[in-house]
Design a protein around this motif. Structure first.
Motif, PDB file in Angstrom:
ATOM      1  N   LEU A  58      -0.022   5.642   2.548  1.00  0.00           N
ATOM      2  CA  LEU A  58      -1.426   5.303   2.358  1.00  0.00           C
ATOM      3  C   LEU A  58      -1.711   4.868   0.918  1.00  0.00           C
ATOM      4  N   CYS A  59      -0.973   5.442  -0.030  1.00  0.00           N
ATOM      5  CA  CYS A  59      -1.113   5.010  -1.429  1.00  0.00           C
ATOM      6  C   CYS A  59      -0.657   3.567  -1.602  1.00  0.00           C
ATOM      7  N   PHE A  60       0.466   3.207  -0.973  1.00  0.00           N
ATOM      8  CA  PHE A  60       0.942   1.825  -1.039  1.00  0.00           C
ATOM      9  C   PHE A  60      -0.071   0.875  -0.408  1.00  0.00           C
ATOM     10  N   ARG A  61      -0.659   1.297   0.701  1.00  0.00           N
ATOM     11  CA  ARG A  61      -1.666   0.456   1.360  1.00  0.00           C
ATOM     12  C   ARG A  61      -2.872   0.247   0.445  1.00  0.00           C
ATOM     13  N   CYS A  62      -3.304   1.297  -0.212  1.00  0.00           N
ATOM     14  CA  CYS A  62      -4.434   1.201  -1.137  1.00  0.00           C
ATOM     15  C   CYS A  62      -4.090   0.296  -2.309  1.00  0.00           C
ATOM     16  N   LEU A  63      -2.860   0.409  -2.804  1.00  0.00           N
ATOM     17  CA  LEU A  63      -2.417  -0.417  -3.924  1.00  0.00           C
ATOM     18  C   LEU A  63      -2.428  -1.890  -3.544  1.00  0.00           C
ATOM     19  N   GLU A  64      -2.021  -2.194  -2.323  1.00  0.00           N
ATOM     20  CA  GLU A  64      -2.016  -3.573  -1.846  1.00  0.00           C
ATOM     21  C   GLU A  64      -3.429  -4.099  -1.634  1.00  0.00           C
ATOM     22  N   GLU A  65      -4.285  -3.272  -1.074  1.00  0.00           N
ATOM     23  CA  GLU A  65      -5.630  -3.711  -0.715  1.00  0.00           C
ATOM     24  C   GLU A  65      -6.541  -3.840  -1.935  1.00  0.00           C
ATOM     25  N   ASN A  66      -6.404  -2.915  -2.885  1.00  0.00           N
ATOM     26  CA  ASN A  66      -7.338  -2.867  -4.012  1.00  0.00           C
ATOM     27  C   ASN A  66      -6.744  -3.312  -5.334  1.00  0.00           C
ATOM     28  N   GLY A  67      -5.415  -3.447  -5.379  1.00  0.00           N
ATOM     29  CA  GLY A  67      -4.779  -3.854  -6.618  1.00  0.00           C
ATOM     30  C   GLY A  67      -4.704  -2.755  -7.654  1.00  0.00           C
ATOM     31  N   SER A  68      -4.953  -1.523  -7.228  1.00  0.00           N
ATOM     32  CA  SER A  68      -4.896  -0.398  -8.166  1.00  0.00           C
ATOM     33  C   SER A  68      -4.512   0.868  -7.412  1.00  0.00           C
ATOM     34  N   PHE A  69      -4.054   1.863  -8.169  1.00  0.00           N
ATOM     35  CA  PHE A  69      -3.691   3.128  -7.550  1.00  0.00           C
ATOM     36  C   PHE A  69      -4.951   3.826  -7.033  1.00  0.00           C
ATOM     37  N   PRO A  70      -4.795   4.631  -5.984  1.00  0.00           N
ATOM     38  CA  PRO A  70      -5.967   5.335  -5.442  1.00  0.00           C
ATOM     39  C   PRO A  70      -6.413   6.463  -6.357  1.00  0.00           C
ATOM     40  N   THR A  71      -7.622   6.917  -6.140  1.00  0.00           N
ATOM     41  CA  THR A  71      -8.121   8.105  -6.822  1.00  0.00           C
ATOM     42  C   THR A  71      -7.904   9.310  -5.913  1.00  0.00           C
ATOM     43  N   LYS A  72      -8.220  10.481  -6.425  1.00  0.00           N
ATOM     44  CA  LYS A  72      -8.017  11.703  -5.644  1.00  0.00           C
ATOM     45  C   LYS A  72      -8.895  11.748  -4.394  1.00  0.00           C
ATOM     46  N   ALA A  73      -9.917  10.901  -4.338  1.00  0.00           N
ATOM     47  CA  ALA A  73     -10.817  10.893  -3.181  1.00  0.00           C
ATOM     48  C   ALA A  73     -10.158  10.337  -1.925  1.00  0.00           C
ATOM     49  N   ILE A  74      -8.968   9.730  -2.068  1.00  0.00           N
ATOM     50  CA  ILE A  74      -8.306   9.130  -0.909  1.00  0.00           C
ATOM     51  C   ILE A  74      -7.921  10.172   0.131  1.00  0.00           C
ATOM     52  N   PHE A  75      -7.666  11.405  -0.316  1.00  0.00           N
ATOM     53  CA  PHE A  75      -7.268  12.461   0.609  1.00  0.00           C
ATOM     54  C   PHE A  75      -8.275  13.606   0.553  1.00  0.00           C
ATOM     55  N   GLY A 209       1.842  -4.227   6.928  1.00  0.00           N
ATOM     56  CA  GLY A 209       0.954  -4.845   5.952  1.00  0.00           C
ATOM     57  C   GLY A 209       0.608  -3.974   4.779  1.00  0.00           C
ATOM     58  N   ILE A 210       1.530  -3.102   4.359  1.00  0.00           N
ATOM     59  CA  ILE A 210       1.141  -2.195   3.280  1.00  0.00           C
ATOM     60  C   ILE A 210       1.510  -2.738   1.898  1.00  0.00           C
ATOM     61  N   GLY A 211       2.127  -3.940   1.830  1.00  0.00           N
ATOM     62  CA  GLY A 211       2.217  -4.584   0.539  1.00  0.00           C
ATOM     63  C   GLY A 211       3.590  -4.821  -0.044  1.00  0.00           C
ATOM     64  N   SER A 212       3.620  -5.707  -1.021  1.00  0.00           N
ATOM     65  CA  SER A 212       4.866  -6.099  -1.668  1.00  0.00           C
ATOM     66  C   SER A 212       5.472  -4.972  -2.495  1.00  0.00           C
ATOM     67  N   GLU A 213       4.640  -4.123  -3.083  1.00  0.00           N
ATOM     68  CA  GLU A 213       5.160  -3.015  -3.880  1.00  0.00           C
ATOM     69  C   GLU A 213       5.994  -2.080  -3.017  1.00  0.00           C
ATOM     70  N   ALA A 214       5.562  -1.854  -1.792  1.00  0.00           N
ATOM     71  CA  ALA A 214       6.289  -0.967  -0.882  1.00  0.00           C
ATOM     72  C   ALA A 214       7.686  -1.492  -0.588  1.00  0.00           C
ATOM     73  N   LYS A 215       7.851  -2.813  -0.541  1.00  0.00           N
ATOM     74  CA  LYS A 215       9.150  -3.402  -0.213  1.00  0.00           C
ATOM     75  C   LYS A 215      10.217  -3.074  -1.261  1.00  0.00           C
ATOM     76  N   ARG A 216       9.794  -2.709  -2.453  1.00  0.00           N
ATOM     77  CA  ARG A 216      10.755  -2.360  -3.502  1.00  0.00           C
ATOM     78  C   ARG A 216      11.500  -1.066  -3.190  1.00  0.00           C
ATOM     79  N   TYR A 217      11.008  -0.313  -2.226  1.00  0.00           N
ATOM     80  CA  TYR A 217      11.560   1.015  -1.964  1.00  0.00           C
ATOM     81  C   TYR A 217      12.279   1.103  -0.623  1.00  0.00           C
ATOM     82  N   LEU A 218      12.686  -0.044  -0.091  1.00  0.00           N
ATOM     83  CA  LEU A 218      13.326  -0.047   1.218  1.00  0.00           C
ATOM     84  C   LEU A 218      14.615   0.770   1.233  1.00  0.00           C
ATOM     85  N   VAL A 219      15.304   0.827   0.100  1.00  0.00           N
ATOM     86  CA  VAL A 219      16.552   1.586   0.056  1.00  0.00           C
ATOM     87  C   VAL A 219      16.290   3.069   0.317  1.00  0.00           C
ATOM     88  N   TYR A 220      15.105   3.556  -0.038  1.00  0.00           N
ATOM     89  CA  TYR A 220      14.778   4.965   0.182  1.00  0.00           C
ATOM     90  C   TYR A 220      14.612   5.283   1.657  1.00  0.00           C
TER      91      TYR A 220
END
Length: 244
Positions: A58-75, A209-220
């Motif tokens: 969900l953090c990756f999705r927020c990063l893709e959608e808003n262009g910034s890291f989420p705040t604590k209000a996300i959860f 659709g959770i974003g390009s940043e998430a693709k960097r972690y496919l090895v995990y």
């Protein structure tokens, strides 16, 4: 170290921790059997692992959608922050976008599975465990009103449902009640259901659709991402959750 870099590193580490916890939980489930009824350990490990996996996603999705890291209000705060049912609902509504479901054949199948009773029953037990049931015995000891079922008993009821639905296992009980195959098959079915959950989330990192940043972690997440249907419930997992 600047704030953005620190948060990026933390996000990657949290994903790595989540995957290792889930893999360790699978290994611990596979180790349940004669002489080992310590359900508390895999329930603790899997509840934590899937909570972290879904929150990071969900953090990756927020990063893709808003262009910034989420705040604590996300959860949600407090106990509801450990509610896996709520987190899974957010995954379904916020990450399984219409274009993804309509244009990617496996997405529809994954989405339907994430709504299936065969999965949600197990997720609910893990959710209760994360929110309160991990302290079930302490609540009983101090006379506090318990808010969940005994987590071990709840999990075993789900195992019994698997057993009753398998004619081959019921036949084997009649022929050989001490057969070790019965326990192995039940453990494998439980792992297969949760592997399929992990795979559905992992697919969001590459074709979702959770974003390009998430693709960097496919090895995990490759251990879940590349699971074929025929492999579900067949892999052997390390008790430690170490990377292969």
């Amino acid at each position: 170290m600047n704030s953005e870099l620190r948060r990026t590193l933390a996000l990657g580490q949290e994903l790595f921790n989540a995957v290792r916890l889930i893999k360790a939980g699978f290994g611990q489930i596979q180790n349940i059997g004669a002489g080992n009824d310590f359900y508390h350990l895999p329930l603790l490990t899997l509840a934590s692992g899937f909570e972290r996996f879904m929150k990071v996603t969900l953090c990756f999705r927020c990063l893709e959608e808003n262009g910034s890291f989420p705040t604590k209000a996300i959860f949600p705060s407090g106990r509801r922050g450990h509610d896996l049912n709520l987190l899974l609902k957010k995954i379904r509504t916020e990450c399984f976008l219409v274009d993804y479901i309509n244009n990617v054949p496996v997405a529809q199948s994954d989405f339907e599975y994430l709504n299936s009773e065969g999965l949600l029953a197990f997720v609910s037990v893990l959710s209760d465990f994360g929110q309160a049931a991990r302290y079930y015995n302490l609540d009983v000891i101090v006379g506090r009103q318990v808010q969940t079922d005994d987590p071990d008993a709840a999990w075993q009821r789900l195992e019994t449902e698997i057993l009753l639905a398998r004619k081959d296992l019921m036949d084997e009980i009649e022929k050989n009640p001490a057969s070790n195959r019965i326990r192995i098959e039940i453990n494998n079915e439980v792992v297969a259901r949760l592997e399929r959950l992990a795979r559905a989330i992992a697919r969001l990192y590459t074709i979702g659709g959770i974003g390009s940043e998430a693709k960097r972690y496919l090895v995990y997440i490759g251990c879940f991402l590349h699971l074929r249907d025929a492999e579900l419930g067949t892999k052997k997992y390390e008790l430690s959750g170490r990377a292969l």
